[in-house]
Design a protein around this motif. Structure first.
Motif, PDB file in Angstrom:
ATOM      1  N   GLN A   4       0.828  -1.214   0.000  1.00 37.16           N
ATOM      2  CA  GLN A   4       0.000   0.000   0.000  1.00 37.16           C
ATOM      3  C   GLN A   4       0.861   1.262   0.000  1.00 37.16           C
ATOM      4  OE1 GLN A   4      -2.321  -1.738   3.356  1.00 37.16           O
ATOM      5  NE2 GLN A   4      -4.123  -0.917   2.311  1.00 37.16           N
ATOM      6  N   VAL A   5       1.897   1.286   0.835  1.00 33.31           N
ATOM      7  CA  VAL A   5       2.781   2.460   0.895  1.00 33.31           C
ATOM      8  C   VAL A   5       4.225   2.009   0.748  1.00 33.31           C
ATOM      9  CG1 VAL A   5       3.516   4.458   2.238  1.00 33.31           C
ATOM     10  CG2 VAL A   5       1.154   3.636   2.431  1.00 33.31           C
ATOM     11  N   ALA A   6       4.882   2.477  -0.302  1.00 30.46           N
ATOM     12  CA  ALA A   6       6.315   2.235  -0.488  1.00 30.46           C
ATOM     13  C   ALA A   6       7.071   3.369   0.188  1.00 30.46           C
ATOM     14  CB  ALA A   6       6.667   2.170  -1.967  1.00 30.46           C
ATOM     15  N   ILE A   7       7.998   3.014   1.074  1.00 33.32           N
ATOM     16  CA  ILE A   7       8.762   4.001   1.828  1.00 33.32           C
ATOM     17  C   ILE A   7      10.213   3.926   1.379  1.00 33.32           C
ATOM     18  CG2 ILE A   7       9.542   4.726   4.111  1.00 33.32           C
ATOM     19  CD1 ILE A   7       6.977   3.474   5.253  1.00 33.32           C
ATOM     20  N   ILE A   8      10.721   5.021   0.849  1.00 31.15           N
ATOM     21  CA  ILE A   8      12.107   5.069   0.389  1.00 31.15           C
ATOM     22  C   ILE A   8      12.938   5.724   1.484  1.00 31.15           C
ATOM     23  CG2 ILE A   8      13.683   5.847  -1.413  1.00 31.15           C
ATOM     24  CD1 ILE A   8      11.280   6.011  -3.288  1.00 31.15           C
ATOM     25  N   GLY A   9      13.841   4.960   2.063  1.00 34.22           N
ATOM     26  CA  GLY A   9      14.672   5.464   3.142  1.00 34.22           C
ATOM     27  C   GLY A   9      14.354   4.782   4.459  1.00 34.22           C
ATOM     28  N   GLY A  10      15.364   4.122   5.034  1.00 36.63           N
ATOM     29  CA  GLY A  10      15.169   3.366   6.265  1.00 36.63           C
ATOM     30  C   GLY A  10      15.785   4.016   7.479  1.00 36.63           C
ATOM     31  N   GLY A  11      15.852   5.345   7.492  1.00 41.03           N
ATOM     32  CA  GLY A  11      16.266   6.056   8.687  1.00 41.03           C
ATOM     33  C   GLY A  11      15.113   6.140   9.665  1.00 41.03           C
ATOM     34  N   PRO A  12      15.244   6.934  10.719  1.00 43.14           N
ATOM     35  CA  PRO A  12      14.188   6.965  11.735  1.00 43.14           C
ATOM     36  C   PRO A  12      12.829   7.417  11.221  1.00 43.14           C
ATOM     37  CG  PRO A  12      15.870   8.645  12.153  1.00 43.14           C
ATOM     38  CD  PRO A  12      16.410   7.738  11.106  1.00 43.14           C
ATOM     39  N   SER A  13      12.780   8.359  10.276  1.00 40.43           N
ATOM     40  CA  SER A  13      11.461   8.800   9.801  1.00 40.43           C
ATOM     41  C   SER A  13      10.774   7.708   8.992  1.00 40.43           C
ATOM     42  CB  SER A  13      11.586  10.090   8.983  1.00 40.43           C
ATOM     43  OG  SER A  13      12.422   9.910   7.860  1.00 40.43           O
ATOM     44  N   GLY A  14      11.518   7.023   8.114  1.00 35.82           N
ATOM     45  CA  GLY A  14      10.930   5.928   7.348  1.00 35.82           C
ATOM     46  C   GLY A  14      10.500   4.774   8.228  1.00 35.82           C
ATOM     47  N   LEU A  15      11.328   4.451   9.220  1.00 40.58           N
ATOM     48  CA  LEU A  15      10.996   3.358  10.137  1.00 40.58           C
ATOM     49  C   LEU A  15       9.777   3.698  10.988  1.00 40.58           C
ATOM     50  CD1 LEU A  15      14.587   2.419  11.377  1.00 40.58           C
ATOM     51  CD2 LEU A  15      13.173   1.128   9.771  1.00 40.58           C
ATOM     52  N   LEU A  16       9.724   4.936  11.486  1.00 39.38           N
ATOM     53  CA  LEU A  16       8.591   5.334  12.321  1.00 39.38           C
ATOM     54  C   LEU A  16       7.297   5.337  11.520  1.00 39.38           C
ATOM     55  CD1 LEU A  16       7.386   6.342  14.961  1.00 39.38           C
ATOM     56  CD2 LEU A  16       8.114   8.669  14.344  1.00 39.38           C
ATOM     57  N   LEU A  17       7.330   5.840  10.297  1.00 40.04           N
ATOM     58  CA  LEU A  17       6.133   5.833   9.468  1.00 40.04           C
ATOM     59  C   LEU A  17       5.672   4.402   9.212  1.00 40.04           C
ATOM     60  CD1 LEU A  17       4.052   7.376   7.773  1.00 40.04           C
ATOM     61  CD2 LEU A  17       5.664   7.273   5.856  1.00 40.04           C
ATOM     62  N   SER A  18       6.612   3.522   8.903  1.00 40.54           N
ATOM     63  CA  SER A  18       6.271   2.123   8.677  1.00 40.54           C
ATOM     64  C   SER A  18       5.664   1.497   9.928  1.00 40.54           C
ATOM     65  CB  SER A  18       7.525   1.341   8.258  1.00 40.54           C
ATOM     66  OG  SER A  18       7.245  -0.034   8.108  1.00 40.54           O
ATOM     67  N   GLN A  19       6.249   1.788  11.079  1.00 40.19           N
ATOM     68  CA  GLN A  19       5.744   1.232  12.336  1.00 40.19           C
ATOM     69  C   GLN A  19       4.313   1.693  12.614  1.00 40.19           C
ATOM     70  OE1 GLN A  19       6.929  -1.005  14.273  1.00 40.19           O
ATOM     71  NE2 GLN A  19       5.815  -0.770  16.209  1.00 40.19           N
ATOM     72  N   LEU A  20       4.063   2.979  12.467  1.00 38.73           N
ATOM     73  CA  LEU A  20       2.728   3.517  12.725  1.00 38.73           C
ATOM     74  C   LEU A  20       1.690   2.947  11.756  1.00 38.73           C
ATOM     75  CD1 LEU A  20       3.818   7.197  13.349  1.00 38.73           C
ATOM     76  CD2 LEU A  20       2.679   5.749  15.056  1.00 38.73           C
ATOM     77  N   LEU A  21       2.040   2.894  10.468  1.00 39.81           N
ATOM     78  CA  LEU A  21       1.091   2.406   9.468  1.00 39.81           C
ATOM     79  C   LEU A  21       0.793   0.925   9.654  1.00 39.81           C
ATOM     80  CD1 LEU A  21       2.346   4.283   6.273  1.00 39.81           C
ATOM     81  CD2 LEU A  21       0.328   4.806   7.656  1.00 39.81           C
ATOM     82  N   ASN A  22       1.828   0.133   9.904  1.00 36.87           N
ATOM     83  CA  ASN A  22       1.605  -1.301  10.079  1.00 36.87           C
ATOM     84  C   ASN A  22       0.717  -1.591  11.281  1.00 36.87           C
ATOM     85  OD1 ASN A  22       3.196  -3.370   8.239  1.00 36.87           O
ATOM     86  ND2 ASN A  22       4.457  -1.525   8.384  1.00 36.87           N
ATOM     87  N   ARG A  23       0.868  -0.793  12.335  1.00 33.12           N
ATOM     88  CA  ARG A  23       0.019  -0.986  13.510  1.00 33.12           C
ATOM     89  C   ARG A  23      -1.453  -0.658  13.220  1.00 33.12           C
ATOM     90  NH1 ARG A  23       2.354  -0.982  18.799  1.00 33.12           N
ATOM     91  NH2 ARG A  23       0.882   0.587  19.547  1.00 33.12           N
ATOM     92  N   GLU A  24      -1.695   0.082  12.121  1.00 33.33           N
ATOM     93  CA  GLU A  24      -3.063   0.372  11.688  1.00 33.33           C
ATOM     94  C   GLU A  24      -3.528  -0.607  10.608  1.00 33.33           C
ATOM     95  OE1 GLU A  24      -5.297   2.669  12.687  1.00 33.33           O
ATOM     96  OE2 GLU A  24      -3.968   3.380  14.284  1.00 33.33           O
ATOM     97  N   GLY A  25      -2.695  -1.620  10.305  1.00 36.60           N
ATOM     98  CA  GLY A  25      -3.055  -2.590   9.281  1.00 36.60           C
ATOM     99  C   GLY A  25      -2.765  -2.137   7.868  1.00 36.60           C
ATOM    100  N   ILE A  26      -1.959  -1.088   7.721  1.00 33.79           N
ATOM    101  CA  ILE A  26      -1.596  -0.559   6.394  1.00 33.79           C
ATOM    102  C   ILE A  26      -0.221  -1.112   6.028  1.00 33.79           C
ATOM    103  CG2 ILE A  26      -1.170   1.522   5.037  1.00 33.79           C
ATOM    104  CD1 ILE A  26      -2.996   2.979   7.134  1.00 33.79           C
ATOM    105  N   GLU A  27      -0.129  -1.824   4.925  1.00 36.07           N
ATOM    106  CA  GLU A  27       1.098  -2.506   4.537  1.00 36.07           C
ATOM    107  C   GLU A  27       2.124  -1.533   3.972  1.00 36.07           C
ATOM    108  OE1 GLU A  27      -0.062  -5.437   1.708  1.00 36.07           O
ATOM    109  OE2 GLU A  27      -0.985  -6.775   3.189  1.00 36.07           O
TER     110      GLU A  27
END
Length: 389
Positions: A4-27
């Motif tokens: 659903q969301v491709a995140i480019i960049g695995g620093g803290p902002s990319g990781l935090l966005l991924s963490q928040l979205l996944n906890r809402e069921g957003i891949e």
């Protein structure tokens, strides 16, 4: 691969966005150019705003931060006349938390592993395609093979030199920049901090900062010319110069020791507008850079993450596109507020190459006003602990 969301960049902002979205069921799929070990080795900021702390807790990664982070209720400012304290607690009933960005990143990686989030490291030749369409996708190479990620949205968390900002056409993109004629020479040392809270020093020889990461790990900086060769600075030369610029009572008692990291960071103020183009969103350093004076870099990126997470959550949960449509304008208001604060702190505390004695007196007068005018301290305190989302 589809997400659903491709995140480019695995620093803290990319990781935090991924963490928040996944906890809402957003891949999500996170693409990172470097190895995990490299990302974790980056030495970065260590002061977290109140809003950053709250969002990390909301993401389920606040446990270790709350256990070992150091709450600070204020900071010190220093001039040739001595040092004084600005109390965030007294002025705005606020505080910040000293907790290194490396530790934040480690906590986020652990949390992402625990929920099985998808990460791809050591990717090359990342390209964003069809960002203006309803079906964007990202391609990359890994180990010589080309891969494709189809997605609904792309979050560009890949920093100042990443591909995301350059994907926005030059005719659409506006960039605002000021490059400062000096840098920060910083060292990390396994020594006790020089004071219980950060000290920002204005001195005729140049700016200095005494900060820390924990009770046995200190971070110190001195202002140097932008083109300064780092080889010029032995540990002994650094400590001697730092002591000259800090208040006498601090210089006489501070613990020194071998540096375990030494680097020179350039200073710039930079903003890209807009922060959204079609289904591509810019987050953090991909859209803006602030001088480290005032500790806004990571915190500003977390603000972007907050706005984008809320926008995507509302879209996937309720079909409400208002947050997506307003993301750029909303984020930029906070970006420019933090940009002003960092510029003000930088201008007030550093020596500029063409600075006259008049300019120095103006800086000292600005600092003196913080001592004598409560509303000036309150304004500084509110900005330092973080503007509201």
């Amino acid at each position: 691969m589809r997400t659903q969301v491709a995140i480019i960049g695995g620093g803290p902002s990319g990781l935090l966005l991924s963490q928040l979205l996944n906890r809402e069921g957003i891949e999500t799929v996170v693409l990172e150019r470097k190895t995990r070990d490299y990302v974790l080795s980056r030495i970065r900021a260590g002061v977290l705003e109140q809003g950053t702390v709250r969002l990390l807790r909301h993401a389920g990664v606040g446990g270790r931060m709350d256990e070992i982070g150091l709450p600070h209720d204020g900071c010190y400012l220093s001039t040739v006349e001595g040092k004084f304290h600005v109390s965030f607690r007294d002025m705005v009933n606020g505080q910040v938390l000293v907790y290194g960005q490396t530790e934040v990143t480690r906590d986020l990686y652990d949390a992402q592993d625990a929920i099985g989030a998808t990460h791809v490291h050591e990717v090359e030749d990342v390209e964003i395609h069809d960002a203006e369409s309803e079906h964007p996708y990202v391609t990359y190479r890994k180990e010589g093979k080309k891969h494709r990620v189809d997605c609904d949205y792309v979050a560009g968390c890949d920093g100042f030199h990443g591909v995301s900002r350059q994907t926005i056409p030059a005719g659409v993109r506006r960039e605002f920049e000021r490059v400062y004629p000096f840098g920060w020479l910083g060292i990390l040392s396994e020594t006790a901090p020089a004071a219980d809270e950060l000290i920002y020093a204005n001195h005729p020889r140049g700016f200095a900062l005494a900060s820390m990461r924990n009770e046995r790990l200190s971070r110190y900086y001195v202002q140097v010319p932008a083109d300064e060769p780092i080889e010029k600075w032995t540990d002994e030369a650094f400590w001697d110069e730092l002591r000259r610029r800090l208040p006498d009572d601090v210089a006489e008692t501070m613990e020194t020791g071998p540096s375990i990291e030494k680097s020179i960071a350039p200073l710039r103020s930079f903003v890209c507008e807009p922060m959204r183009h079609g289904r591509l969103f810019l987050v953090g350093d991909a859209a803006h850079i602030v001088p480290p004076t005032g500790a806004k870099g990571l915190n500003l990126a977390v603000g972007d993450v907050h706005y984008l997470y809320e926008a995507l959550r509302r879209w996937y949960r309720d079909g409400d596109a208002e947050g997506i449509d307003s993301y750029s304008a909303t984020a930029l208001k906070r970006v420019w507020g933090a940009m002003r604060f960092s510029w003000w702190m930088t201008s007030m505390l550093h020596r500029f190459p063409d600075q006259s004695e008049f300019d120095q007196r103006m800086q000292e007068s600005e600092l003196r006003q913080l001592i004598t005018v409560p509303s000036a301290r309150a304004t500084m305190a509110q900005n330092y602990v973080g503007l509201p989302y």
